[in-house]
Design a protein around this motif. Sequence first.
Motif, PDB file in Angstrom:
ATOM      1  N   THR B 183       0.847  -1.197   0.000  1.00  0.00           N
ATOM      2  CA  THR B 183       0.000   0.000   0.000  1.00  0.00           C
ATOM      3  C   THR B 183       0.881   1.246   0.000  1.00  0.00           C
ATOM      4  O   THR B 183       1.862   1.326   0.747  1.00  0.00           O
ATOM      5  N   GLY B 184       0.531   2.183  -0.844  1.00  0.00           N
ATOM      6  CA  GLY B 184       1.264   3.446  -0.904  1.00  0.00           C
ATOM      7  C   GLY B 184       0.290   4.594  -0.776  1.00  0.00           C
ATOM      8  O   GLY B 184      -0.800   4.572  -1.357  1.00  0.00           O
ATOM      9  N   THR B 185       0.639   5.607   0.012  1.00  0.00           N
ATOM     10  CA  THR B 185      -0.220   6.786   0.118  1.00  0.00           C
ATOM     11  C   THR B 185       0.611   8.035  -0.165  1.00  0.00           C
ATOM     12  O   THR B 185       1.823   8.061   0.059  1.00  0.00           O
ATOM     13  N   ALA B 186      -0.060   9.048  -0.678  1.00  0.00           N
ATOM     14  CA  ALA B 186       0.604  10.316  -0.990  1.00  0.00           C
ATOM     15  C   ALA B 186      -0.438  11.410  -0.975  1.00  0.00           C
ATOM     16  O   ALA B 186      -1.604  11.174  -1.281  1.00  0.00           O
ATOM     17  N   LEU B 187      -0.014  12.601  -0.601  1.00  0.00           N
ATOM     18  CA  LEU B 187      -0.941  13.727  -0.630  1.00  0.00           C
ATOM     19  C   LEU B 187      -0.644  14.635  -1.808  1.00  0.00           C
ATOM     20  O   LEU B 187      -1.522  15.271  -2.354  1.00  0.00           O
ATOM     21  N   LEU B 209       2.396  -7.704  -7.845  1.00  0.00           N
ATOM     22  CA  LEU B 209       1.451  -7.753  -6.726  1.00  0.00           C
ATOM     23  C   LEU B 209       0.589  -6.501  -6.763  1.00  0.00           C
ATOM     24  O   LEU B 209       0.957  -5.514  -7.405  1.00  0.00           O
ATOM     25  N   PRO B 210      -0.587  -6.531  -6.133  1.00  0.00           N
ATOM     26  CA  PRO B 210      -1.414  -5.324  -6.164  1.00  0.00           C
ATOM     27  C   PRO B 210      -0.781  -4.208  -5.338  1.00  0.00           C
ATOM     28  O   PRO B 210      -0.316  -4.451  -4.226  1.00  0.00           O
ATOM     29  N   ILE B 211      -0.752  -3.001  -5.901  1.00  0.00           N
ATOM     30  CA  ILE B 211      -0.298  -1.828  -5.143  1.00  0.00           C
ATOM     31  C   ILE B 211      -1.535  -0.983  -4.871  1.00  0.00           C
ATOM     32  O   ILE B 211      -2.085  -0.343  -5.758  1.00  0.00           O
ATOM     33  N   PHE B 212      -1.977  -1.055  -3.639  1.00  0.00           N
ATOM     34  CA  PHE B 212      -3.168  -0.310  -3.225  1.00  0.00           C
ATOM     35  C   PHE B 212      -2.728   1.144  -3.050  1.00  0.00           C
ATOM     36  O   PHE B 212      -2.055   1.480  -2.089  1.00  0.00           O
ATOM     37  N   GLY B 213      -3.062   1.959  -4.028  1.00  0.00           N
ATOM     38  CA  GLY B 213      -2.610   3.345  -3.981  1.00  0.00           C
ATOM     39  C   GLY B 213      -3.756   4.266  -3.621  1.00  0.00           C
ATOM     40  O   GLY B 213      -4.823   4.205  -4.226  1.00  0.00           O
ATOM     41  N   CYS B 214      -3.563   5.092  -2.609  1.00  0.00           N
ATOM     42  CA  CYS B 214      -4.622   6.027  -2.278  1.00  0.00           C
ATOM     43  C   CYS B 214      -4.022   7.281  -1.666  1.00  0.00           C
ATOM     44  O   CYS B 214      -2.817   7.359  -1.462  1.00  0.00           O
ATOM     45  N   MET B 229      -0.024  -2.717 -11.936  1.00  0.00           N
ATOM     46  CA  MET B 229      -0.201  -3.174 -10.549  1.00  0.00           C
ATOM     47  C   MET B 229      -1.003  -2.206  -9.684  1.00  0.00           C
ATOM     48  O   MET B 229      -1.423  -2.557  -8.587  1.00  0.00           O
ATOM     49  N   GLY B 230      -1.231  -0.982 -10.157  1.00  0.00           N
ATOM     50  CA  GLY B 230      -1.937   0.000  -9.339  1.00  0.00           C
ATOM     51  C   GLY B 230      -3.425  -0.313  -9.213  1.00  0.00           C
ATOM     52  O   GLY B 230      -4.107  -0.568 -10.200  1.00  0.00           O
ATOM     53  N   VAL B 231      -3.920  -0.306  -7.986  1.00  0.00           N
ATOM     54  CA  VAL B 231      -5.358  -0.454  -7.712  1.00  0.00           C
ATOM     55  C   VAL B 231      -5.757   0.751  -6.867  1.00  0.00           C
ATOM     56  O   VAL B 231      -5.234   0.936  -5.767  1.00  0.00           O
ATOM     57  N   TYR B 232      -6.664   1.554  -7.373  1.00  0.00           N
ATOM     58  CA  TYR B 232      -7.026   2.777  -6.654  1.00  0.00           C
ATOM     59  C   TYR B 232      -7.883   2.455  -5.441  1.00  0.00           C
ATOM     60  O   TYR B 232      -8.973   1.881  -5.567  1.00  0.00           O
ATOM     61  N   GLY B 233      -7.388   2.822  -4.267  1.00  0.00           N
ATOM     62  CA  GLY B 233      -8.134   2.589  -3.035  1.00  0.00           C
ATOM     63  C   GLY B 233      -8.969   3.806  -2.691  1.00  0.00           C
ATOM     64  O   GLY B 233      -8.440   4.895  -2.517  1.00  0.00           O
ATOM     65  N   VAL B 234     -10.283   3.628  -2.604  1.00  0.00           N
ATOM     66  CA  VAL B 234     -11.172   4.763  -2.375  1.00  0.00           C
ATOM     67  C   VAL B 234     -11.226   5.121  -0.897  1.00  0.00           C
ATOM     68  O   VAL B 234     -11.169   6.297  -0.527  1.00  0.00           O
TER      69      VAL B 234
END
Lengths: 462, 274
Positions: B183-187, B209-214, B229-234
């Motif tokens: 999982t990766g997060t960024a503002l 692998l899935p990268i849960f990006g939000c 691999m990016g999956v947008y996490g809401v």
Amino acid sequence: MGIFRYTKLAYREPDEMLFGHAKFPVSAHWGLQFGAGYVVPEVKVAPEAGSERSKEVMVKECESIAEQAAGRAVDIGLPAFLLEQEHVYQQTHFPDWGGACTRAQADVLERFHNEYGIKCGLRQTVGDTRLEERGGLRGTDYDNEIAESIEQCAKNGASDIAAETMGGKSVLDYGSMRGDIRAILFGIGVLGSIDMEYFWKRAVRICSHYNCNPAGDTNCSGANSVMYIAGGLLGKDFSHTGAALARAISAARSLVAVECGATGPLKDCGYENTIVKAICGVPIAQEGKNAVCAHADVMGNLTCQVADVWSNESVFHREEMGGPTPGVWLQATGYEAALMNTAIQTGNAKILRDLYTLTDKYRDPQGTLLAYDNAFRVAGAIVEYGKDPYLRARAAALECSKVITEAYDAKKLMLTRFELDSLNKYTSVLEGLPMESERFIDECMKEYPKRIPTFDPKSYGL
Amino acid sequence: MTLDWESRENTDFVYRRYNVIVEGPAIKPEDDKDVKKNMPPKEPFRELALAVIHGDSDRAREATKTALASTPPLDVIEKGLSKGMDAVSALYAKGAYFLPDVMLSADAMMVGMNMADAKLGKAREKKGTVVSFVAEGDPHDIGKNLVVMFLRSNGYEVVDLGRDVPNADVVSAVKKAKPVMLTGTALMTTTMTNFHHVSDMLKKEGISLPIFGCGGGAVKRDFVESYDMGVYGVKAFHATKLADAAVAGKTWKDMRKEYPKIVGEFVGEYADRL
């Protein structure tokens, strides 16, 4: 050495406060003044994603933002504007990037000023790249590069330097995620104030060597984070009454920059600026309805009430149907500033001010707090304990609680059960806190260092 | 003019406080019908679940101590504490609970879980491992902390790399921990591009692998789906559903296609995938 602390308000009564007018106006480059009888529109545009791949690309990107903003300002006949560049990580981490970007933008503004006589200013807001868990907030390479970045920007043509420092954020985040008002008070009111003093004494010293205003510092990482988490009316992550308390506390903290010598205009996203202006009379930037590109706040008109600079907060650099965003959003803030300036010139300013305020005064408890008459009351509570950062932050929160409770009891403001319960709970905690700073800090230090792994007391001299 | 409305009726064309208008009656959380359905009926599990639901760490400590005297640690976790956390997730998803409630419940759950783990005396089998990071250059970590909290309290081992994490460190951690998901997060706009770089670096290493990006503001579905691999996490709490799907063998391509089905609710951002 200690710093000057405010123990009196700058205004005798709230009605003296008005948009476009500050007790202590500030002059900047290229003919611009803030708080000198007119409102200045501001535009701020975030560099396009990917432009951080090299210094050359970033400089071109910033130059293009300035060119597009200035071009639109002239196209629609704006008499004045302020361009702000909030640094991305690389612009502060590599101070020469910040310097080169500033120079490129200053050259554009100077050219437009010389050619058209348009009044312009250039605000550079450095990033706070320090992390408590990475060697602390003081004396690290990250800390030093911020100082160097400020110097590079001041030297290369910035008219104003601002920041959004992160002191106290680890504790504030812990508190806001758990509804722990004591941690919020400790994080913003005590730790934030300590770090502000460290940061702004130095920033003011650097700016004094150049023709550059040390503008100030908002609690973006604190009160704005809480406001963002609280969200809209249906948000379920934090209570809006709690967000109002955090905002009141943040005023006591943001005041510290001015006490260290910052002159304003304070930065736009400091919704606490109305309270700070009541105390020290410096010009303030504000944002609201023309910052919908960045924030979904619940007081879009109210924040115009005593603004000296009117901002769009931030928008990506991209193309809209109306053109590139630097021009589009300067147009939005420019027309709103024109309305305020028309009201000033026709003697209708106080009517317009009160219309702005009343629109949002009871839309949300955060608006109730920040309505300028109530903000004035909170400012009064702060200066009553002005010499003690903890006590004045606590007093701000308690006065905020009173303001909201009174509005609710008078059936002017509606609150949900959750909002009311959390307000009562937080107020009761605040009332029970000690009246001595040392005792409060001791109690917090017994608890939070072990609960929050990223909290580094040494960063605050504790 | 005055700074007050003469009557609240005057405001009807100016604003409406919909949160007040739609608020339902006050009920105890354990009386909610969805919570009632899944509450353990017997002690000591009911008390364990209630301690978590009420976010009371002291109560969780006492309840766990009592339960461990007569109950296997695994049962304490799975039949008691976890049931409480399931209820909390349900209350949060329907808007009855707010984030601070969830965090306090997670804290209470961790108090009990750590005591049960200590009694167990060996590493408890986790559902899987997830690596979490905040993008290089980005100090904003509330989102990441939420994701980590939701994953841990749902039985995942989380390698929390912290904030402002160099891309190379993310890749090293993935190689070492072999997670089911990253999982990766960024503002910020200019830090979110690191997700792209991490994806490219992982591909070079032959890792998928899935990268849960939000994250806030800038991080949107079209951006997250612009790299492999990016999956947008809401929502942060969707991370647990996505991790469950990864454990069940769903790939990042499946997750993009089936996101609303996997998280079990309407998700506006994936309206075209309903």
